[in-house]
Design a protein around this motif. Structure first.
Motif, PDB file in Angstrom:
ATOM      1  N   THR A  66      -3.738   5.988   1.619  1.00 57.42           N
ATOM      2  CA  THR A  66      -3.092   5.307   0.933  1.00 57.42           C
ATOM      3  C   THR A  66      -2.449   7.221   0.442  1.00 57.42           C
ATOM      4  N   GLU A  67      -3.627   8.296   1.119  1.00 57.63           N
ATOM      5  CA  GLU A  67      -3.748   9.481   1.008  1.00 57.63           C
ATOM      6  C   GLU A  67      -2.247   9.984   1.795  1.00 57.63           C
ATOM      7  N   ALA A  68      -2.342   9.907   3.115  1.00 53.02           N
ATOM      8  CA  ALA A  68      -1.290   9.729   4.255  1.00 53.02           C
ATOM      9  C   ALA A  68       0.147   9.657   3.743  1.00 53.02           C
ATOM     10  N   VAL A  69       0.087   8.885   3.247  1.00 53.30           N
ATOM     11  CA  VAL A  69       1.374   8.220   2.996  1.00 53.30           C
ATOM     12  C   VAL A  69       1.548   8.910   1.525  1.00 53.30           C
ATOM     13  N   GLY A  70       1.055   9.148   0.407  1.00 56.28           N
ATOM     14  CA  GLY A  70       0.813   9.985  -0.296  1.00 56.28           C
ATOM     15  C   GLY A  70       1.336  11.712  -0.152  1.00 56.28           C
ATOM     16  N   GLN A  71       0.330  12.220   0.797  1.00 60.64           N
ATOM     17  CA  GLN A  71       0.563  13.742   1.101  1.00 60.64           C
ATOM     18  C   GLN A  71       2.390  13.593   2.224  1.00 60.64           C
ATOM     19  N   LEU A  72       2.854  12.451   2.525  1.00 61.12           N
ATOM     20  CA  LEU A  72       4.463  12.540   3.397  1.00 61.12           C
ATOM     21  C   LEU A  72       5.360  12.966   2.122  1.00 61.12           C
ATOM     22  N   ALA A  73       5.012  11.875   0.949  1.00 57.37           N
ATOM     23  CA  ALA A  73       6.005  12.383  -0.086  1.00 57.37           C
ATOM     24  C   ALA A  73       5.815  13.072  -1.272  1.00 57.37           C
ATOM     25  N   THR A  74       4.438  13.771  -0.768  1.00 59.15           N
ATOM     26  CA  THR A  74       4.702  15.288  -1.662  1.00 59.15           C
ATOM     27  C   THR A  74       5.287  15.708  -0.663  1.00 59.15           C
TER      28      THR A  74
ATOM     29  N   ALA B 212      12.958  12.102  15.770  1.00 57.27           N
ATOM     30  CA  ALA B 212      11.539  11.175  15.190  1.00 57.27           C
ATOM     31  C   ALA B 212      11.566  12.859  14.715  1.00 57.27           C
ATOM     32  N   ASN B 213      10.764  13.043  13.410  1.00 62.67           N
ATOM     33  CA  ASN B 213      10.558  14.332  12.381  1.00 62.67           C
ATOM     34  C   ASN B 213       9.209  14.485  12.875  1.00 62.67           C
ATOM     35  N   SER B 214       9.010  13.217  12.279  1.00 65.78           N
ATOM     36  CA  SER B 214       7.240  13.676  12.686  1.00 65.78           C
ATOM     37  C   SER B 214       6.283  12.151  12.724  1.00 65.78           C
ATOM     38  N   TYR B 215       5.708  11.868  13.421  1.00 64.33           N
ATOM     39  CA  TYR B 215       5.498  10.829  13.773  1.00 64.33           C
ATOM     40  C   TYR B 215       3.553  10.475  13.602  1.00 64.33           C
ATOM     41  N   VAL B 216       3.561  10.136  12.243  1.00 63.02           N
ATOM     42  CA  VAL B 216       1.964   9.358  11.525  1.00 63.02           C
ATOM     43  C   VAL B 216       1.584   8.043  11.917  1.00 63.02           C
ATOM     44  N   ARG B 217       0.318   8.224  12.719  1.00 65.30           N
ATOM     45  CA  ARG B 217      -0.955   6.891  12.941  1.00 65.30           C
ATOM     46  C   ARG B 217      -0.800   6.534  11.551  1.00 65.30           C
ATOM     47  N   LYS B 218      -0.664   4.723  11.534  1.00 63.05           N
ATOM     48  CA  LYS B 218      -0.790   3.748  10.018  1.00 63.05           C
ATOM     49  C   LYS B 218      -2.786   4.582   9.666  1.00 63.05           C
ATOM     50  N   PRO B 219      -3.340   5.026   9.511  1.00 56.61           N
ATOM     51  CA  PRO B 219      -5.023   5.357   8.725  1.00 56.61           C
ATOM     52  C   PRO B 219      -5.216   3.160   8.854  1.00 56.61           C
ATOM     53  N   ILE B 220      -6.608   2.753   9.468  1.00 58.14           N
ATOM     54  CA  ILE B 220      -6.896   1.198   9.213  1.00 58.14           C
ATOM     55  C   ILE B 220      -7.205   1.257   7.382  1.00 58.14           C
ATOM     56  N   GLU B 221      -8.312   2.507   7.113  1.00 53.57           N
ATOM     57  CA  GLU B 221      -9.204   1.999   6.545  1.00 53.57           C
ATOM     58  C   GLU B 221      -7.782   2.692   5.315  1.00 53.57           C
TER      59      GLU B 221
ATOM     60  N   LEU C  31       0.484  -0.641  -0.182  1.00 48.54           N
ATOM     61  CA  LEU C  31      -0.099  -0.100  -0.005  1.00 48.54           C
ATOM     62  C   LEU C  31       1.015   0.780  -0.052  1.00 48.54           C
ATOM     63  N   ALA C  32       1.540   1.317   0.730  1.00 46.20           N
ATOM     64  CA  ALA C  32       2.397   2.876   0.830  1.00 46.20           C
ATOM     65  C   ALA C  32       3.660   2.736  -0.250  1.00 46.20           C
ATOM     66  N   VAL C  33       4.253   1.456  -1.188  1.00 43.44           N
ATOM     67  CA  VAL C  33       4.560   1.554  -2.677  1.00 43.44           C
ATOM     68  C   VAL C  33       3.254   2.651  -3.837  1.00 43.44           C
ATOM     69  N   ARG C  34       2.376   1.809  -3.579  1.00 39.56           N
ATOM     70  CA  ARG C  34       1.198   2.047  -4.215  1.00 39.56           C
ATOM     71  C   ARG C  34       0.790   3.559  -3.728  1.00 39.56           C
TER      72      ARG C  34
END
Length: 139
Positions: A119-127, A105-114, A19-22
């Motif tokens: 995918t939106e959270a990881v995409g925002q991190l990447a952006t 740590a520069n940021s702490y993000v809890r993995k959303p279950i949904e 999911l994260a790679v996608r």
């Protein structure tokens, strides 16, 4: 000629890795995605990287060496101590959050279950880390 930027994803769960790679690829970033599936691989990858990744996305619950110990080792090393590290984990334990920040740590993000939120959270991190943030050049 500039070398290829990389993002190091440290994730032991195959489903979360996929999911994260996608999500990272959907964010249309040009950085190469490196994968480490345990803390030992993460440290070997980052300590041997040249140049260093622009960001490490790090899970806490890892085999061999846990994420907090990975973060501790990165911050203790002169070459890697400024490497941006984003914790991406399912843990919402206050002690994990506090210790992550205390260790740098520069940021702490809890993995959303949904799925969509993940995918939106990881995409925002990447952006942010690969597109908006101005990285320091670490060799």
């Amino acid at each position: 000629m500039a070398s290829q930027q990389t993002i190091l994803l440290v994730e032991d769960n195959p489903d979360d890795e996929r999911l994260a790679v996608r999500a990272l690829r959907r964010a249309n970033i040009s950085a190469e995605i490196l994968i480490a599936r345990n803390g030992e691989e993460a440290l070997a990858t980052v300590f041997n990287a040249n140049p260093l990744p622009i960001v490490m996305i790090l899970d806490l619950k890892l085999p061999k060496i846990d994420g907090l110990d990975v973060l501790r080792a990165i911050r203790a090393n002169e070459r890697t101590r400024l490497l941006p590290v984003v914790i991406l984990t399912s843990s919402s334990e206050q002690r994990d959050i506090i210790e992550s920040y205390q260790l740098g740590a520069n940021s702490y993000v809890r993995k959303p279950i949904e799925f969509t939120q993940f995918t939106e959270a990881v995409g925002q991190l990447a952006t942010y880390w690969a597109g908006i943030n101005e990285p320091i050049t670490l060799l």
